[in-house]
Write a protein that holds these residues in place. Structure first.
Motif, mmCIF file in Angstrom:
data_model
loop_
_atom_site.group_PDB
_atom_site.id
_atom_site.type_symbol
_atom_site.label_atom_id
_atom_site.label_comp_id
_atom_site.label_asym_id
_atom_site.label_seq_id
_atom_site.Cartn_x
_atom_site.Cartn_y
_atom_site.Cartn_z
ATOM 1 N N LEU A 98 0.814 -1.214 0.000
ATOM 2 C CA LEU A 98 0.000 0.000 0.000
ATOM 3 C C LEU A 98 0.852 1.270 0.000
ATOM 4 O O LEU A 98 0.430 2.298 -0.510
ATOM 5 C CB LEU A 98 -0.936 0.009 1.212
ATOM 6 C CG LEU A 98 -2.103 -0.972 1.139
ATOM 7 C CD1 LEU A 98 -2.805 -1.051 2.475
ATOM 8 C CD2 LEU A 98 -3.070 -0.573 0.042
ATOM 9 N N LEU A 99 2.062 1.182 0.539
ATOM 10 C CA LEU A 99 2.917 2.360 0.649
ATOM 11 C C LEU A 99 3.909 2.505 -0.509
ATOM 12 O O LEU A 99 4.475 3.582 -0.680
ATOM 13 C CB LEU A 99 3.686 2.318 1.979
ATOM 14 C CG LEU A 99 2.807 2.372 3.224
ATOM 15 C CD1 LEU A 99 3.647 2.208 4.481
ATOM 16 C CD2 LEU A 99 2.025 3.672 3.279
ATOM 17 N N GLN A 100 4.118 1.464 -1.283
ATOM 18 C CA GLN A 100 5.090 1.560 -2.378
ATOM 19 C C GLN A 100 4.503 2.353 -3.532
ATOM 20 O O GLN A 100 3.305 2.517 -3.649
ATOM 21 C CB GLN A 100 5.549 0.155 -2.814
ATOM 22 C CG GLN A 100 4.437 -0.759 -3.306
ATOM 23 C CD GLN A 100 4.094 -0.571 -4.756
ATOM 24 O OE1 GLN A 100 4.943 -0.216 -5.562
ATOM 25 N NE2 GLN A 100 2.856 -0.825 -5.104
ATOM 26 N N LEU B 2 -0.920 -1.619 -9.403
ATOM 27 C CA LEU B 2 -1.742 -2.796 -9.113
ATOM 28 C C LEU B 2 -1.549 -3.261 -7.670
ATOM 29 O O LEU B 2 -2.512 -3.567 -6.973
ATOM 30 C CB LEU B 2 -1.394 -3.922 -10.095
ATOM 31 C CG LEU B 2 -2.216 -5.187 -10.000
ATOM 32 C CD1 LEU B 2 -3.666 -4.898 -10.357
ATOM 33 C CD2 LEU B 2 -1.673 -6.248 -10.917
ATOM 34 N N LEU B 3 -0.298 -3.277 -7.208
ATOM 35 C CA LEU B 3 -0.034 -3.698 -5.829
ATOM 36 C C LEU B 3 -0.541 -2.661 -4.825
ATOM 37 O O LEU B 3 -0.980 -3.009 -3.729
ATOM 38 C CB LEU B 3 1.466 -3.935 -5.621
ATOM 39 C CG LEU B 3 2.059 -5.132 -6.347
ATOM 40 C CD1 LEU B 3 3.543 -5.224 -6.087
ATOM 41 C CD2 LEU B 3 1.370 -6.419 -5.924
ATOM 42 N N ASN C 110 -3.184 -0.655 -5.218
ATOM 43 C CA ASN C 110 -4.646 -0.674 -5.171
ATOM 44 C C ASN C 110 -5.220 -2.004 -4.695
ATOM 45 O O ASN C 110 -6.246 -2.035 -4.028
ATOM 46 C CB ASN C 110 -5.223 -0.339 -6.542
ATOM 47 C CG ASN C 110 -4.911 1.086 -6.938
ATOM 48 O OD1 ASN C 110 -4.796 1.968 -6.096
ATOM 49 N ND2 ASN C 110 -4.756 1.308 -8.230
ATOM 50 N N PHE C 111 -4.569 -3.095 -5.065
ATOM 51 C CA PHE C 111 -5.056 -4.427 -4.701
ATOM 52 C C PHE C 111 -3.866 -5.265 -4.230
ATOM 53 O O PHE C 111 -3.346 -6.094 -4.977
ATOM 54 C CB PHE C 111 -5.719 -5.112 -5.900
ATOM 55 C CG PHE C 111 -6.802 -4.303 -6.535
ATOM 56 C CD1 PHE C 111 -8.059 -4.240 -5.960
ATOM 57 C CD2 PHE C 111 -6.555 -3.584 -7.691
ATOM 58 C CE1 PHE C 111 -9.056 -3.494 -6.544
ATOM 59 C CE2 PHE C 111 -7.551 -2.835 -8.289
ATOM 60 C CZ PHE C 111 -8.808 -2.782 -7.708
ATOM 61 N N PRO C 112 -3.419 -5.074 -2.986
ATOM 62 C CA PRO C 112 -2.163 -5.694 -2.564
ATOM 63 C C PRO C 112 -2.127 -7.215 -2.704
ATOM 64 O O PRO C 112 -1.225 -7.750 -3.350
ATOM 65 C CB PRO C 112 -2.027 -5.292 -1.101
ATOM 66 C CG PRO C 112 -3.009 -4.228 -0.856
ATOM 67 C CD PRO C 112 -4.019 -4.277 -1.945
ATOM 68 N N LEU C 113 -3.065 -7.912 -2.160
ATOM 69 C CA LEU C 113 -2.996 -9.377 -2.190
ATOM 70 C C LEU C 113 -3.364 -9.924 -3.568
ATOM 71 O O LEU C 113 -2.733 -10.859 -4.065
ATOM 72 C CB LEU C 113 -3.895 -9.970 -1.108
ATOM 73 C CG LEU C 113 -3.496 -9.584 0.329
ATOM 74 C CD1 LEU C 113 -4.457 -10.183 1.328
ATOM 75 C CD2 LEU C 113 -2.082 -10.014 0.619
ATOM 76 N N LEU C 114 -4.371 -9.364 -4.204
ATOM 77 C CA LEU C 114 -4.742 -9.820 -5.539
ATOM 78 C C LEU C 114 -3.630 -9.517 -6.552
ATOM 79 O O LEU C 114 -3.391 -10.291 -7.481
ATOM 80 C CB LEU C 114 -6.053 -9.170 -5.988
ATOM 81 C CG LEU C 114 -7.307 -9.641 -5.251
ATOM 82 C CD1 LEU C 114 -8.516 -8.849 -5.714
ATOM 83 C CD2 LEU C 114 -7.517 -11.114 -5.460
#
Length: 176
Positions: free
Chosen positions: A23-25, A30-31, A33-37
């Motif tokens: 969330l902070l990078q 994509l990571l 907005n949707f970290p795990l997905l």
């Protein structure tokens, strides 16, 4: 049973830390907005060739752009190396308009044995040797495939003579 009481919170803390990092990078939207997905998508993309090979589809079956075209665009957009390995997945050996350059183990005296043996393609060299400097004896070699220079120290006289005879049979040049 006590190890599960410790493992579940540890795994949950690791997943939460990974999600917070994503969330902070700022590199991958994509990571963010949707970290795990997003992580799951990148994992599936990494093992995609194996999945397509055995389960889904080939590299050229996806539309409107093939997997190879998309791979090139992704690498170019990330300013990564967009040069990929030599070769093709396409079946061009028996397709009209694609001459295949193959070495010839035996000369033309060998009777044809393959169904396409009588359909050879003349492929002259694109360069006219000696033309750049205006040489009087400038010529275009009959073959784009020739025998490159080799050291006499590594080849016997019989080997060089055999290569000369083979080059004459194949209609190509040999540099010694």
């Amino acid at each position: 049973m006590t190890w599960t009481r410790r493992a579940v919170p540890a795994v949950a803390a690791a997943v939460a830390a990974l999600a917070a990092r994503d969330l902070l990078q700022r590199d991958h939207a994509l990571l963010r907005n949707f970290p795990l997905l997003g992580r799951a998508r990148y994992l599936l993309e990494a093992i995609g060739p194996e999945l397509r090979q055995y389960i889904v589809a080939g590299n050229n079956e996806e539309r409107p752009f093939t997997r190879d075209q998309r791979r090139w665009v992704y690498a170019s957009a990330k300013k990564q190396n967009n040069y990929f390995g030599f070769g093709t997945d396409n079946d061009i050996e028996y397709t009209a308009g694609y001459p295949i350059i193959m070495h010839r183990t035996f000369g033309r005296a060998v009777p044809p044995s393959a169904p396409t043996a009588g359909h050879e393609v003349w492929l002259p060299c694109a360069k006219v040797v000696g033309a750049a400097r205006g040489r009087a004896g400038a010529f275009r070699p009959d073959s784009v495939v020739n025998i490159s220079g080799m050291s006499f120290g590594s080849l016997s006289g019989n080997a060089v003579a055999a290569l000369n005879r083979g080059a004459a049979l194949a209609g190509c040049l040999q540099n010694t």
